[in-house]
Design an enzyme around this catalytic site. Structure first.
Site, mmCIF file in Angstrom:
data_model
loop_
_atom_site.group_PDB
_atom_site.id
_atom_site.type_symbol
_atom_site.label_atom_id
_atom_site.label_comp_id
_atom_site.label_asym_id
_atom_site.label_seq_id
_atom_site.Cartn_x
_atom_site.Cartn_y
_atom_site.Cartn_z
ATOM 1 N N GLY A 43 0.828 -1.207 0.000
ATOM 2 C CA GLY A 43 0.000 0.000 0.000
ATOM 3 C C GLY A 43 0.849 1.238 0.000
ATOM 4 O O GLY A 43 2.086 1.155 0.034
ATOM 5 N N GLU A 63 4.835 -2.257 -7.252
ATOM 6 C CA GLU A 63 5.422 -3.304 -6.426
ATOM 7 C C GLU A 63 5.468 -4.670 -7.095
ATOM 8 O O GLU A 63 6.228 -5.548 -6.703
ATOM 9 C CB GLU A 63 4.668 -3.367 -5.092
ATOM 10 C CG GLU A 63 4.880 -2.060 -4.315
ATOM 11 C CD GLU A 63 3.855 -1.810 -3.236
ATOM 12 O OE1 GLU A 63 3.049 -2.716 -2.994
ATOM 13 O OE2 GLU A 63 3.871 -0.726 -2.651
ATOM 14 N N PRO A 80 -8.415 6.499 14.820
ATOM 15 C CA PRO A 80 -7.370 7.526 14.961
ATOM 16 C C PRO A 80 -6.044 6.968 15.462
ATOM 17 O O PRO A 80 -4.997 7.581 15.271
ATOM 18 C CB PRO A 80 -7.949 8.493 16.000
ATOM 19 C CG PRO A 80 -9.378 8.171 16.140
ATOM 20 C CD PRO A 80 -9.592 6.774 15.648
ATOM 21 N N GLU A 112 11.826 -7.767 1.698
ATOM 22 C CA GLU A 112 11.257 -9.029 1.246
ATOM 23 C C GLU A 112 9.780 -8.901 0.894
ATOM 24 O O GLU A 112 9.031 -8.237 1.593
ATOM 25 C CB GLU A 112 11.377 -10.070 2.353
ATOM 26 C CG GLU A 112 12.805 -10.368 2.749
ATOM 27 C CD GLU A 112 12.832 -11.254 3.970
ATOM 28 O OE1 GLU A 112 12.305 -12.382 3.874
ATOM 29 O OE2 GLU A 112 13.333 -10.809 5.011
#
Lengths: 220, 220
Positions: A43, A63, A80, A112
């Site tokens: 992400g 990626e 939060p 990795e």
DNA sequence: CTAATAGTGTCTCTGAGACACTATCTA
DNA sequence: TAGATAGTGTCTCAGAGACACTATTAG
């Protein structure tokens, strides 16, 4: 606008694929704080000009080398305290891809990168464990009610393979005859009139999905 | 963190209720730009310290006097051009409440607040039309598969009323006998042994939901 | 007794699930 | 012909949907 707000927006993707008859999830080992050396979902931050969907696609493309992936928004996690660095809201995505359509590249913030079996995940950073759980439920739901299984299979496949996909994702067995009967009457796949060739036993007929578009169909 | 990002996060809620046998949505007329004088969903910016769910609840509580409302996250809309002022990502919520449990207060950024019938909505600001459509689908799905109808009804109600709720939300009629048979065998409601009193005709038995918790149950 | 709504049972048909054997290929 | 997997049909049972009349109350 004069609004003061210090919230950052990220995307995180739960990428599912099947390897050696097991459902796997793509993870990367973090090489920076927080949660250094822990495994986490792929992400990154959403850019100012791109849509959230685009951010998820871009991030995966950075990626991995990937094609024919299915991606859908899951849920937005905004506790939060989920990121110790500050307020970070993450829009989670579920992705489905056939193993042959994805290759792992080097990954910006990790050393990795690996596919892990869902039933043997390592400890995950942030609230990523919750996200994976949520994604798995969605995956099952999608297999039950849509023709999305095609994203876990090659274009042409024997019926046995399709059944394997269902058995793997739901972690239970289905009756061969009932399964084939059901699939046949749904009309979501069609015969290619080709056969498997190389086996040391009776070769299976190959099928293909009629529609590439994800459609609502009650499969199970 | 050294990330540069200029994205603001809001919540917007689609609040459904039933008024005079019609499904309605809560809207407010905007009295500031952009989209001044247009109708829009209630919503506002998420504060730095509160969760997104909390923001949705708080926002509704600011704009209405409400109790016993059901709220669930729908989807996050993040098209970069959805707000002309800049990059605003909105986390949309669907809310369900019985008419008697909600009263309209004055609303910070608007003059008028009103419930509109879903089939006669005015032109809406931003992408709020899409959000309402998405919410309606989710509402139907939830009625079909859960006991959530209770949030559209008083605590004790006649079976006819429950059937009305389904007919209103799905905009079609159901057979009285089949509907009652189905509900009875699901065991999600129970007899209160009370009766309606004031009618000029045969009074109905009153029922109540067994569990207040939202549970997966195939209703239709 | 009239007006208005509440409430009830049966039949048919479809689809889910249980279940065991034959077919086809290679070596 | 042995080993391995592909492929096929029937029966039972549960649940969905179609369908029409009786029950209860107030006035």
């Amino acid at each position: 606008m004069t609004i003061k707000q210090s919230i950052l927006v990220t995307v995180d993707s739960v990428v599912f694929t099947i390897i050696q008859n097991k459902l796997h999830v793509l993870l990367g080992k973090r090489d920076i704080a927080p949660f250094k050396d822990m495994w986490a979902l792929p992400g990154g931050f959403v850019k100012d000009q791109e849509s959230i969907d685009d951010a998820a696609y871009r991030d995966l493309a950075e990626e991995t080398a990937v094609k024919d992936i299915y991606l859908e928004q899951l849920y937005t996690f905004g506790n939060p305290k989920r990121d110790p660095r500050g307020r970070v809201v993450t829009v989670a995505y579920m992705a489905i891809v056939a193993r042959e359509n994805i290759a792992i590249k080097a990954w910006a913030y990790t050393k990795e990168v690996w596919f892990y079996p869902v039933d043997k995940l390592p400890k995950l950073a942030f609230d990523h464990k919750d996200i994976v759980y949520y994604a798995l439920k969605r995956l099952q739901w999608k297999l039950e009610y849509t023709n999305i299984a095609q994203y876990l299979l090659p274009k042409e496949f024997p019926l046995t393979e399709l059944q394997h996909v269902y058995q793997i994702v739901f972690a239970k067995k289905f009756d061969v005859r009932n399964f084939r009967k059901k699939i046949a009457q749904l009309g979501i796949i069609k015969d290619t009139w080709k056969m498997q060739k190389w086996q040391a036993y009776r070769p299976a007929k190959l099928y293909t999905f009629v529609s590439k578009k994800v459609e609502i169909v009650e499969v199970l």
